[in-house]
Structures are given as C-alpha cells and as structure tokens.
Write a protein that holds these residues in place. Structure first.
Motif, PDB file in Angstrom:
ATOM      1  N   UNK A 100       0.827  -1.206   0.000  1.00 38.13           N
ATOM      2  CA  UNK A 100       0.000   0.000   0.000  1.00 38.13           C
ATOM      3  C   UNK A 100       0.861   1.256   0.000  1.00 38.13           C
ATOM      4  N   UNK A 101       2.078   1.150   0.529  1.00 37.23           N
ATOM      5  CA  UNK A 101       2.957   2.316   0.648  1.00 37.23           C
ATOM      6  C   UNK A 101       3.933   2.433  -0.520  1.00 37.23           C
ATOM      7  N   UNK A 102       3.863   1.494  -1.459  1.00 40.93           N
ATOM      8  CA  UNK A 102       4.784   1.559  -2.599  1.00 40.93           C
ATOM      9  C   UNK A 102       4.304   2.619  -3.578  1.00 40.93           C
ATOM     10  N   UNK A 103       5.120   3.617  -3.877  1.00 38.97           N
ATOM     11  CA  UNK A 103       4.682   4.688  -4.782  1.00 38.97           C
ATOM     12  C   UNK A 103       4.459   4.172  -6.201  1.00 38.97           C
ATOM     13  N   UNK A 104       3.388   4.671  -6.815  1.00 40.77           N
ATOM     14  CA  UNK A 104       3.100   4.325  -8.208  1.00 40.77           C
ATOM     15  C   UNK A 104       2.410   2.999  -8.402  1.00 40.77           C
ATOM     16  N   UNK A 105       2.121   2.274  -7.306  1.00 39.44           N
ATOM     17  CA  UNK A 105       1.470   0.978  -7.436  1.00 39.44           C
ATOM     18  C   UNK A 105      -0.026   1.127  -7.152  1.00 39.44           C
ATOM     19  N   UNK A 106      -0.873   0.979  -8.163  1.00 39.71           N
ATOM     20  CA  UNK A 106      -2.324   1.036  -7.921  1.00 39.71           C
ATOM     21  C   UNK A 106      -2.758  -0.068  -6.972  1.00 39.71           C
ATOM     22  N   UNK A 107      -3.685   0.242  -6.115  1.00 38.59           N
ATOM     23  CA  UNK A 107      -4.057  -0.717  -5.074  1.00 38.59           C
ATOM     24  C   UNK A 107      -4.795  -1.932  -5.612  1.00 38.59           C
ATOM     25  N   UNK A 108      -5.371  -1.832  -6.810  1.00 42.77           N
ATOM     26  CA  UNK A 108      -6.066  -2.994  -7.363  1.00 42.77           C
ATOM     27  C   UNK A 108      -5.102  -4.109  -7.743  1.00 42.77           C
TER      28      UNK A 108
END
Length: 263
Positions: A100-108
């Motif tokens: 959830x905290x990884x930048x640029x990674x959509x949560x889906x």
C-alpha cells in the motif's frame, strides 16, 4: 491533445501491469523456495484430493459417472483456483500491507497479484488434466481453444468477489473467516465429484444458480466431452461474472483510500 493526455495514463497502466506480473513471479518463486519438489507442490494438492475422492466415490461408493477420473480431476483443479483465489484475494491487503505504501502501485494490483499467483497452480495442473483425459478414454478437440475464454470468465468472477470481500475484510476481519466457511460449503454444493443429474429435481435450482456450477459444466464440455458448450449458459455466466467484477471493483475503489489508516 487528447492523445497526449491519454498517453501518460496508458504508460501508468502498463507500468502497473508489468509490476503486477513481476510480483506474481516473485510470489510464486517464494512460495516454493527451499522445497525439494518445488513447483510440483502446486499440482500435489489436487492430485492428493483426486486420489482420496477417487477411491471413496469411484471405488467404495461405486460412482457411475462416465469417465469419472477426468470428471473428478477437472472439477478439483478448476474449483481449487476459484476457492484459493477468492480466499487469498480477500486477505491480500492484510497480508501485503507493505504494498500500500509503494509509490506508483495502484491498489487494485494487490488482489490481482494473489489471484494470478493462484492461477499459476491451475496452469501447472492443466497438462496433468489433459493426460488424465486421454488415459481415461477421452480425446482433445479444437473446442479446447475456448478454454482460455472460460478461464477469463472465471478470473473476473474470482477477482470481483475477491475485491468486494477484501474491501470489507479490512474493516471487519470476521469476513475472512466467513469466506473460509462459505468456500467449504461451496465445495459440496458445486458438482465437483458428482453430476447434476444425480441431484433430486427439487434441489437442482441450488446448483443452477451457482455460477461456478455452470462454468464448470462448460469447461467439462470443452475438455472432457470435446464438444461445443451451451453458449446461452456461457454468455449468462459471463454476464454474471462481469456484474460481480463491476460491483467488486467499485466497492474496492471506494474503500481503498482508507486502507492505510485502518491497518
């Protein structure tokens, strides 16, 4: 101008899918790391169930289903993906909260990674299924080309249910336990080790309203019987899967901004 605006969006989506595939590969390798048999364990579970249920229902209880070996194994591997995919997607955010905290990674991509990782187990089992079909007296026909389409429908169904349940499970952890119980019950109300025709007529409506029962019958028509499935049933279950996916994706998108605070 429109193209220029849409290009960064497409680039972002492409990055998300590539990262998702990377996570799937990493998780699959991690799952079987330091095991002597490696990826064979992905086939071992359905093979073990196949052996036990084959003896119980094929020998001891004298099941009269034609080509029972391939009938049973196909039901097990297609159901296994559904059950494991829904269960892992439901708990995916809790188990991978660091993403959830990884930048640029959509949560889906979090539930999608779980579902696709479990899907690799299914892909690994398909050659075994084809071998069982041939040894059981069946034959593989060109209708087999429709199998990826049915798996795509199953993916939408799994992901839709998984995202919907995942969104709720973050806020109410009882949902994860209820999912496990429901999937256990679902194993018995889905014609995995018995045929629909063996059920009394007054109870068949329960099976007919089960989308996995319809999908499983379609997959068996293609793989085991080698003929065209009922396209009416196929399009009906496809419509159900699309509706479930739309509801699940909407619920997940609505709930996901609060995931970090809740965890």
């Amino acid at each position: 101008m429109t193209v220029l605006i849409m290009e960064p969006r497409f680039r972002k989506q492409r990055y998300a899918f590539e990262l998702c595939l990377h996570l799937v590969g990493r998780e699959f390798r991690t799952r079987y790391r330091r095991s002597l048999l490696g990826w064979f364990w992905s086939v071992a579970v359905p093979l073990f169930r196949f052996a036990v249920l084959g003896v119980v229902f094929g020998k001891l209880l004298k099941n009269d289903t034609t080509n029972f070996a391939s009938f049973l194994f196909s039901g097990l591997i297609f159901w296994q993906w559904f059950a494991s995919g829904v269960a892992s997607a439901t708990k995916s955010v809790l188990q991978r909260s660091d993403l959830l905290l990884r930048p640029g990674l959509p949560r889906w991509t979090i539930p999608l990674t779980s579902v696709l990782t479990d899907g690799i187990d299914l892909v690994a089992s398909l050659p075994v299924l084809f071998l069982v079909v041939v040894l059981d007296g069946g034959s593989l026909t060109p209708w087999l080309l429709l199998l990826p389409f049915t798996l795509g429908i199953e993916l939408l169904l799994i992901l839709g249910l998984g995202m919907l349940l995942c969104a709720g499970n973050v806020y109410l952890r009882d949902i994860g336990f209820l999912v496990d119980i429901s999937l256990l019950m679902g194993f018995y109300v889905t014609p995995i080790f018995y045929s629909i025709m063996s059920i009394p007529q007054k109870w068949r409506w329960i099976i007919e309203w089960n989308p996995m029962a319809t999908l499983l019958q379609t997959q068996r028509d293609i793989v085991l019987l080698g003929h065209a499935p009922s396209f009416v049933s196929l399009f009906r279950v496809a419509a159900i899967a699309l509706a479930v996916f739309a509801v699940g994706a909407s619920a997940y998108k609505y709930a996901s901004p609060g995931f970090v605070d809740e965890l």
